[in-house]
Design an enzyme around this catalytic site. Structure first.
Site, mmCIF file in Angstrom:
data_model
loop_
_atom_site.group_PDB
_atom_site.id
_atom_site.type_symbol
_atom_site.label_atom_id
_atom_site.label_comp_id
_atom_site.label_asym_id
_atom_site.label_seq_id
_atom_site.Cartn_x
_atom_site.Cartn_y
_atom_site.Cartn_z
ATOM 1 N N ASP A 1 20.548 -33.810 -11.802
ATOM 2 C CA ASP A 1 20.084 -32.512 -12.316
ATOM 3 C C ASP A 1 18.578 -32.551 -12.522
ATOM 4 O O ASP A 1 18.055 -32.033 -13.511
ATOM 5 C CB ASP A 1 20.793 -32.168 -13.625
ATOM 6 C CG ASP A 1 20.560 -30.714 -14.056
ATOM 7 O OD1 ASP A 1 20.301 -29.871 -13.164
ATOM 8 O OD2 ASP A 1 20.622 -30.422 -15.258
ATOM 9 N N ASP B 1 17.719 -35.779 -20.224
ATOM 10 C CA ASP B 1 18.997 -35.112 -19.939
ATOM 11 C C ASP B 1 19.759 -35.825 -18.826
ATOM 12 O O ASP B 1 19.847 -35.342 -17.700
ATOM 13 C CB ASP B 1 18.776 -33.641 -19.573
ATOM 14 C CG ASP B 1 18.305 -32.821 -20.760
ATOM 15 O OD1 ASP B 1 18.528 -33.255 -21.909
ATOM 16 O OD2 ASP B 1 17.722 -31.747 -20.542
#
Length: 258
Positions: free
Chosen positions: A191, A207
């Site tokens: 991501d 993240d």
């Protein structure tokens, strides 16, 4: 007992343990984030003396909220996954093909607990490989504690909002991180974008809950998507190589010029 009463009881407990709530903004989002499960997890972390200050929100989102905190004067990030609103279906896609967590089944709550553990594991692997990421400190249920990336309680900016002098150099740094992540940590971020990279003198990857191992069935797709995202962003500021050339270099079938 109502949730409001539970909050007040929790406040009294942590105050008795010497922990202070530093920012009134924390209270504004509590009804949405600090459910009973989260309060229990937070209490356990406080009881272990892993948190000595609970501050205000650093970031808020559908999946998780991140709060500033401290442990013995050192800044920490307190990431709390939202049990009720996290994207259960999307999480399942990343978990199902990961051998480390493929046996996880059952409730939304159980999946989010496993996801929190997964992000802790991914950050530990990346950190051990020398990649600039928040160092994971501890986790309990849906709460992850990490080192705080910022100064004076203000987090470093996302890459998209940062002042960067040499985009070409930063782009090459990040590609180096992606390669080291793949070869040494045996992970693909999955991501990666200008939203999940912080910048202060150098880039930091954040993240990493969704990061997968290279044997994940969709690992090639995720790796290509990461590179496409990087090239999309950096092509505005500097020359970028062909995506397939980058992929070949990362997986060890190509050659990058020194």
């Amino acid at each position: 007992m109502s949730l409001e009463d539970e909050h007040e009881r929790f406040d009294r407990k942590i105050e008795a343990m010497g922990v202070r709530i530093k920012d009134a903004d924390t209270v504004k989002v509590r009804d949405d984030v600090f459910d009973e499960v989260t309060l229990m997890a937070l209490y356990k972390l406080v009881h272990k003396k892993l948190i000595t200050v609970i501050g205000g929100p650093i970031s808020t989102g559908k999946e998780a909220n991140v709060f500033y905190g401290e442990r013995d004067g050192q800044g920490i990030a307190i990431k709390i996954y939202r049990i009720q609103t996290a994207n259960f279906k999307a999480m399942t896609e990343y978990m199902a093909g990961d051998r480390r967590f493929s046996s996880v089944r059952g409730t939304r709550k159980g999946l989010i607990f496993a996801w929190t553990k997964k992000e802790f594991s991914n950050l530990a692997r990346a950190h051990d490989a020398g990649i600039p990421v928040p160092e994971p400190l501890a986790f309990d249920r849906n709460i992850l504690l990490m080192t705080f990336l910022g100064e004076d309680e203000v987090p470093y900016p996302q890459l998209r909002n940062a002042e960067v002098e040499d985009y070409g150099a930063v782009y090459r740094q990040i590609l180096g991180y992606v390669e080291r992540l793949y070869r040494e940590a045996r992970l693909i971020h999955a991501d990666l974008s200008e939203y999940n990279i912080l910048y202060h003198e150098k880039p930091y990857l954040i993240d990493m809950g969704q990061a997968v191992t290279p044997d994940h069935p969709r690992a090639p797709v995720f790796l290509i998507r990461d590179i496409k995202n990087l090239n999309r962003y950096f092509s505005r500021y500097c020359d970028v190589p062909d995506e397939q050339e980058i992929i070949r270099t990362i997986v060890g079938t190509g050659h990058r010029e020194p």
